[in-house]
Design an enzyme around this catalytic site. Structure first.
Site, PDB file in Angstrom:
ATOM      1  N   GLU A 253      -9.965   7.193   3.899  1.00  0.00           N
ATOM      2  CA  GLU A 253     -10.845   6.356   4.701  1.00  0.00           C
ATOM      3  C   GLU A 253     -10.189   4.983   4.802  1.00  0.00           C
ATOM      4  OE1 GLU A 253     -11.633   6.229   1.344  1.00  0.00           O
ATOM      5  OE2 GLU A 253     -11.569   4.032   1.251  1.00  0.00           O
TER       6      GLU A 253
ATOM      7  N   SER B 117       1.667  -9.869  -1.037  1.00  0.00           N
ATOM      8  CA  SER B 117       1.271  -8.472  -0.850  1.00  0.00           C
ATOM      9  C   SER B 117       1.585  -7.904   0.521  1.00  0.00           C
ATOM     10  CB  SER B 117      -0.223  -8.309  -1.148  1.00  0.00           C
ATOM     11  OG  SER B 117      -0.991  -9.181  -0.346  1.00  0.00           O
TER      12      SER B 117
ATOM     13  N   LYS C  10       0.811  -1.226   0.000  1.00  0.00           N
ATOM     14  CA  LYS C  10       0.000   0.000   0.000  1.00  0.00           C
ATOM     15  C   LYS C  10       0.838   1.266   0.000  1.00  0.00           C
ATOM     16  CE  LYS C  10      -4.422  -1.579   1.734  1.00  0.00           C
ATOM     17  NZ  LYS C  10      -4.205  -3.026   1.999  1.00  0.00           N
TER      18      LYS C  10
END
Ligand SMILES: *Cc1c(COP(=O)(O)O)cnc(C)c1O
Length: 609
Positions: A327, A593, A305
């Site tokens: 968010e 990931s 991310k």
């Protein structure tokens, strides 16, 4: 096959050629050549590798040019020794984390002694075969390609020398032959010129079209923000100025050398890229195929991310924004956003459902330590979608100074494309890393788990249009696809609108969004990004759904076999080996990931550890 257009000189012509998106563009730094280059290179997209062509040049001069022109490849036309190649290859670049590609040229006429290649096998990335003539390069006629039937190596090579429009049929025939097996690229030069170094754009276009003559769908976004029938920007009118400002500027800003430089530098020094491409030996043995893990779990903050939040914070700064909102559901994206805001000293507000705040206390604490303000969403089900509503409301009220960082390949255009481009560093690295380890850039399969689809989009991006690379997308089946408790969007979803884009969405018959379920918070999303909806609909990607229990077992298995505890999202991808058999010499690259630290309590409860 890739295309290289060589012998560029004139700025406008360079820009025109770059619009045709060749894979390489060559600049000749050899003074005796009529295509000698000594000017500045205008902006060309990062996907085109700028290649410096040299003949017996001093190493120092070559290195200076690499840095001055930000070259990604070097083509050597003289009698450069293996030692010379090796020094260049290990030169660390200022502007990039990738090693420079070395292309060593050999000239062929009626015959060729392939033994001369042997000392160069270990020190260059590609060979280039050119026609032997009086001067190095650019003789304008082809050599006898049949000689390559005896090519003894597995190193990919460039085919060069006199290739023009008349050769299209020969190239198609050549493609069927054994000799072309390792032919990686075609090198185009003098046959496409109006005068030395001035390329004829329409001839290049015609060549490209004639050669491909298959019509593969376009899997990238179009100007309107659509992937096939999915995507677009379905937003309240009051949000329009914010989104439009971003749409008009994002590509321009991303192409700026200064942006590229800062982005690459932070990925390298702050995130820790390139992330390793790790050959998982014991896992490979167990499933009798070759499995490589792309270690996004080793990034700062523990997942992919951060690639996106770094990109977006730089974007926000260049748009003059001083306030960041986001968010988050599980808190992972909130932490990645709070991290980059701390890094840049920007105000950070993270909206989070009240229920999620209670469930994800450690991530809430992290965000607070990083200086972010966590604002509870108190309406509706008090989870992710309510937090999203709050964030959108905030953005409408603060259109001038605020940037909204979306955390996956979702949202109104241009978000899915922008996020995908920031995450595309994953597949960009896979290409050269796999080339180093396997001698080829393309795996047989790329695999990733899909929540909204950002790690998957980044992992697929540079392989989307290479049909020989299979794409596998793994969704969460929760307690089972038919259980009513899942997040298997590609199976259960229908076309609908969520977070400002048209995509596949789990919904009731009257269009209410269904509450998704997965044991992994990161996959617990009722839609998929529009690119993935398109990949699913066109059949380009194979979608698989994996249940909670299969994912948990696969997570435990990786821990025991490889000493890597994966995030539970990632464990879903790992579980496919139980259901899909690969060939022993298939190369399967999987996006690892994220790491499992954040999921330890779930693992403890599940396995009663
Ligand atoms: C958030 C997350 C995902 C899912 O998000 P995508 O946008 O689909 O990539 C997957 N794995 C990990 C480790 C995550 O944190």
């Amino acid at each position: 096959m890739k295309l290289k257009v060589c012998g560029m000189k004139y700025p406008d012509n360079i820009t025109q050629v770059s619009e045709l998106q060749p894979d390489y563009m060559g600049f000749i730094f050899y003074e005796k050549s009529s295509r000698y280059f000594d000017q500045l290179i205008p902006n060309v997209p990062d996907t085109i590798k700028k290649t410096g062509v040299f003949v017996n040049e001093e190493l120092n001069t070559v290195i200076k040019k690499i840095n001055k022109y930000n070259l990604q490849a070097i083509q050597l036309h003289g009698e450069e020794s293996p030692y010379y190649c090796n020094i260049l290859r290990s030169t660390k670049l200022i502007s990039s984390t990738k090693p420079i590609e070395i292309i060593k040229v050999f000239s062929i006429k009626d015959e060729f002694n392939f033994d001369v290649l042997t000392p160069y096998e270990e020190v260059c990335d590609y060979f280039l075969f050119d026609t032997k003539g009086k001067l190095p390069g650019g003789n304008g006629y082809t050599f006898n390609w049949n000689i390559l039937n005896n090519y003894p190596s597995t190193k990919p090579f460039f085919l060069s020398g006199g290739i023009g429009l008349d050769e299209v049929e020969d190239i198609k025939k050549f493609k069927q032959s054994e000799a072309s097996k390792y032919c990686y690229a075609l090198d185009l030069n003098s046959q496409f010129e109006k005068e030395p170094a001035l390329k004829n754009i329409s001839m290049l276009k015609e060549f490209k079209n004639k050669l491909s003559n298959k019509t593969m769908p376009n899997y990238n976004v179009n100007e309107k923000g659509y992937y096939g029938e999915f995507g677009g920007a379905f937003i309240p009118e009051m949000l329009y100025p914010n989104v439009e400002e971003l749409r008009q500027n994002y590509l321009k800003i991303m192409a700026e050398p200064d942006f590229q430089k800062e982005f690459n530098q932070l990925l390298k020094d702050y995130v820790g890229r390139p992330s390793p491409l790790y050959f998982a030996k014991r896992l490979s043995e167990k499933y009798n195929t070759k499995i490589y893990l792309k270690r996004e779990d080793l990034n700062h903050t523990g997942a992919h991310k951060i690639n996106n939040t770094i990109g977006q914070i730089l974007m926000a700064q260049r748009l003059g924004k001083t306030r960041i909102i986001a968010e988050t559901g599980a808190g992972q994206h909130g932490v990645a956003t709070a991290t980059v805001c701390a890094l840049m000293g920007l105000e950070c507000i993270v909206y989070m459902g009240e229920i999620d705040i209670a469930r994800q206390a450690p991530n809430v604490a992290r965000m607070k330590m990083l200086g972010a303000k966590v604002v509870p969403a108190l309406s509706g089900s008090r989870t992710l979608k309510d937090a999203t509503n709050e964030a959108i409301r905030d953005w409408i009220n603060n259109p001038v100074d605020t940037h909204y960082i979306i955390g996956s390949a979702i949202g109104p255009h241009p978000y899915p494309d922008m996020v995908t481009r920031f995450q595309a560093v994953i597949s960009e690295e896979i290409k050269w890393q796999l080339n180093e380890q396997e001698g080829r850039e393309n795996p047989d399969y790329v695999v990733a788990c899909i929540g909204g689809g950002s790690n998957a989009a980044g992992t697929y991006y540079h392989f989307l249009h290479d049909e020989d690379v299979g794409i596998i997308a793994v969704e969460a089946a929760g307690l089972g696809v038919d259980s009513g408790e899942s997040a298997a969007t590609s199976v259960l979803g229908k076309e609908g609108i969520i977070h400002g884009c048209k995509t596949l969405l789990m919904q009731t018959n009257d269009g209410q969004i269904t509450e998704p379920y997965s044991i992994s918070a990161g996959l617990d999303y009722p839609g998929v990004g529009p690119m993935h909806a398109h990949l699913s609909k066109t059949g380009r990607a194979e979608f698989m759904s994996i249940t909670d229990s299969d994912a948990m077992d696969a997570g435990l298995e990786l821990s025991k076999l490889e000493g890597i505890i994966p995030a539970i999202e990632t464990s879903h991808a790992l579980a496919i080996f139980k259901y899909k058999t690969f060939k022993p010499d298939d190369v399967v690259v999987m996006s690892l990931s994220g790491r499992g630290d954040k999921d330890l309590n779930t693992y403890i409860d599940y396995f009663k550890l």
